[in-house]
Write an enzyme that holds these catalytic residues in place. Structure first.
Site, mmCIF file in Angstrom:
data_model
loop_
_atom_site.group_PDB
_atom_site.id
_atom_site.type_symbol
_atom_site.label_atom_id
_atom_site.label_comp_id
_atom_site.label_asym_id
_atom_site.label_seq_id
_atom_site.Cartn_x
_atom_site.Cartn_y
_atom_site.Cartn_z
ATOM 1 N N ASP A 246 0.894 -1.261 0.110
ATOM 2 C CA ASP A 246 -0.074 -0.034 -0.026
ATOM 3 C C ASP A 246 0.915 1.304 -0.014
ATOM 4 O O ASP A 246 2.014 1.361 0.587
ATOM 5 C CB ASP A 246 -0.847 -0.037 1.217
ATOM 6 C CG ASP A 246 -2.114 0.985 1.097
ATOM 7 O OD1 ASP A 246 -3.264 0.534 0.654
ATOM 8 O OD2 ASP A 246 -1.857 2.188 1.370
ATOM 9 N N ASP A 270 7.459 -3.002 0.631
ATOM 10 C CA ASP A 270 7.213 -1.544 0.388
ATOM 11 C C ASP A 270 7.209 -1.352 -1.151
ATOM 12 O O ASP A 270 6.684 -0.375 -1.606
ATOM 13 C CB ASP A 270 8.550 -0.862 1.015
ATOM 14 C CG ASP A 270 8.515 0.564 0.834
ATOM 15 O OD1 ASP A 270 7.766 1.126 0.721
ATOM 16 O OD2 ASP A 270 9.652 1.131 0.942
ATOM 17 N N ASP A 282 -7.161 -2.866 -5.768
ATOM 18 C CA ASP A 282 -8.423 -2.028 -5.441
ATOM 19 C C ASP A 282 -8.254 -0.710 -5.060
ATOM 20 O O ASP A 282 -7.870 -0.109 -4.106
ATOM 21 C CB ASP A 282 -8.901 -2.786 -4.113
ATOM 22 C CG ASP A 282 -10.281 -2.321 -3.437
ATOM 23 O OD1 ASP A 282 -10.812 -1.298 -4.000
ATOM 24 O OD2 ASP A 282 -10.828 -2.592 -2.311
ATOM 25 N N CYS A 335 -14.881 0.785 -5.092
ATOM 26 C CA CYS A 335 -16.082 0.770 -4.409
ATOM 27 C C CYS A 335 -17.042 1.934 -4.851
ATOM 28 O O CYS A 335 -17.303 2.727 -3.934
ATOM 29 C CB CYS A 335 -15.853 0.821 -2.876
ATOM 30 S SG CYS A 335 -14.819 2.110 -2.281
#
Length: 381
Positions: A246, A270, A282, A335
């Site tokens: 992330d 990382d 996502d 989303c």
């Protein structure tokens, strides 16, 4: 706190939010300044504030003003509550209604969508646009994912029931459990603590259930966040080689502990290198599919922010494309229910990237699968 005192508190919190403060921060500040309030008061206040934000414009129309007080008058009218008892000025309740407030009447109520977004919403959802917008004004249900690496749905249901938590399995996915009683105690339950269940909405569970998994495959969850999808993939394919990444390492701080609780091994990277059989992206998005849970985000989004997000999504797709192994898969997720972030984003990627093909795409809405959620599975030749 009395019901009237809770509404007075909600008025103050809503006024703060309407001036630009995020809802969670405003509620936290109130909680810290109101040590007298119990857990029941905090939960009731949260429900009042979030309910008013979901129906901000219609409550403002009913209450006669886009203010905290106007929203709570609108709430009382929508719920047919005794206005004179609540707005009495007694104790810690709000001041009595003025003659103008008493006389106010609303005619047609708005659909609780930002005006600038309505054409995009209509274009994305077509004949379902109004029904989905109405569904977004209701409170979202709580869903759990059964960790199939540790237990099965009947055993998980029994373990939760032993702690007073009622659940029922989804007809679409038996390992997805909707909480029907005592949802606020889930995170403190032994079933959750022991890794039998995880909190995860139904639609991402359905999306993860459609991913093409195989034994010992290497999987990269590129925008992992807290790692919910990483763990869902691991539950389906326990011997998968899982890597999570992330842009904000802090978001993954709890992932190693969550993975251990779930009986899985996850490598936190990382800067992921090499190639992977499956890359899940996502991506950051408008969150338009989750506005039941974060209703203040609906009113903070604007065209410039949406355009910036679309540009960022394209950059992430271009970043992860080389990480997909030959013959591998790229799963693009948002989303969101908006075409600019979903179908158009995928078609633009395919137009500029040779060697990928669309295998499947799917849009879930609150009418069909929990939150609004989009999945596109792309195959690399």
């Amino acid at each position: 706190m009395t019901p009237a005192a809770r509404i007075a508190a909600a008025i103050g919190v809503l006024d703060e939010i309407l001036t630009g403060s995020p809802a969670e921060q405003a509620l936290l500040r109130w909680s810290r300044a109101s040590r007298f309030a119990g857990s029941g008061d905090r939960a009731a206040l949260r429900d009042l504030v979030f309910g008013a934000l979901r129906r901000r414009d219609s409550y403002a129309a009913l209450g006669g003003a886009l203010t905290g007080r106007g929203l709570m008058i609108g709430h009382a009218r929508a719920e047919d509550l005794p206005l004179d008892d609540i707005f009495s000025g007694q104790g810690h309740g709000p001041a009595p209604l003025t003659p103008a407030e008493t006389a106010h009447r609303a005619s047609d109520l708005p659909d609780d969508l930002p005006d600038w977004l309505r054409p995009d919403w209509q274009a994305a959802l077509g004949p379902l646009a109004a029904e989905v917008a109405a569904a977004m004004t209701d409170r979202a249900p709580v869903w759990l994912r059964v960790n199939l690496a540790r237990t099965d749905p009947p055993a998980a249901i029994a373990a939760l029931a032993a702690e007073g938590i009622g659940t029922e399995p989804s007809e679409l996915l038996p390992s997805a459990l909707r909480v029907t009683a005592n949802e606020r105690t889930v995170a403190r339950s032994a079933a959750y603590r022991d890794g039998l269940v995880e909190l995860q909405d139904l639609s991402p569970q359905l999306a993860c259930a459609r991913l093409p998994l195989s034994p010992r495959m290497s999987v990269l969850d590129f925008c992992a966040g807290g790692g919910g999808k990483t763990l869902a993939i691991g539950a389906r394919q326990p011997d998968a080689r899982l890597t999570a990444h992330d842009a904000s390492v802090a978001r993954m701080a709890d992932l190693p502990a969550r993975a251990a609780r779930a009986g899985l091994r996850v490598t936190v990277a990382d800067r992921p290198k090499g190639s992977f059989d499956l890359v899940v992206a996502d991506v950051p998005c408008s969150g338009s599919g989750t506005w039941r849970r974060t209703p203040d985000a609906k009113w903070r989004l604007d065209r410039r922010r949406l355009d910036d997000l679309v540009a960022l999504q394209a950059q992430i797709l271009d970043r992860v494309a080389p990480l997909v192994a030959q013959g591998g898969w790229l799963a693009y997720m948002t989303c969101s229910v908006l075409t600019a972030e979903n179908g158009r984003q995928v078609s633009d990627f395919l137009a500029r990237r040779q060697g990928f093909r669309l295998v499947e795409d799917r849009l879930w809405t609150p009418l069909s699968g929990g939150d609004g959620f989009f999945l596109a599975i792309l195959g690399r030749e």
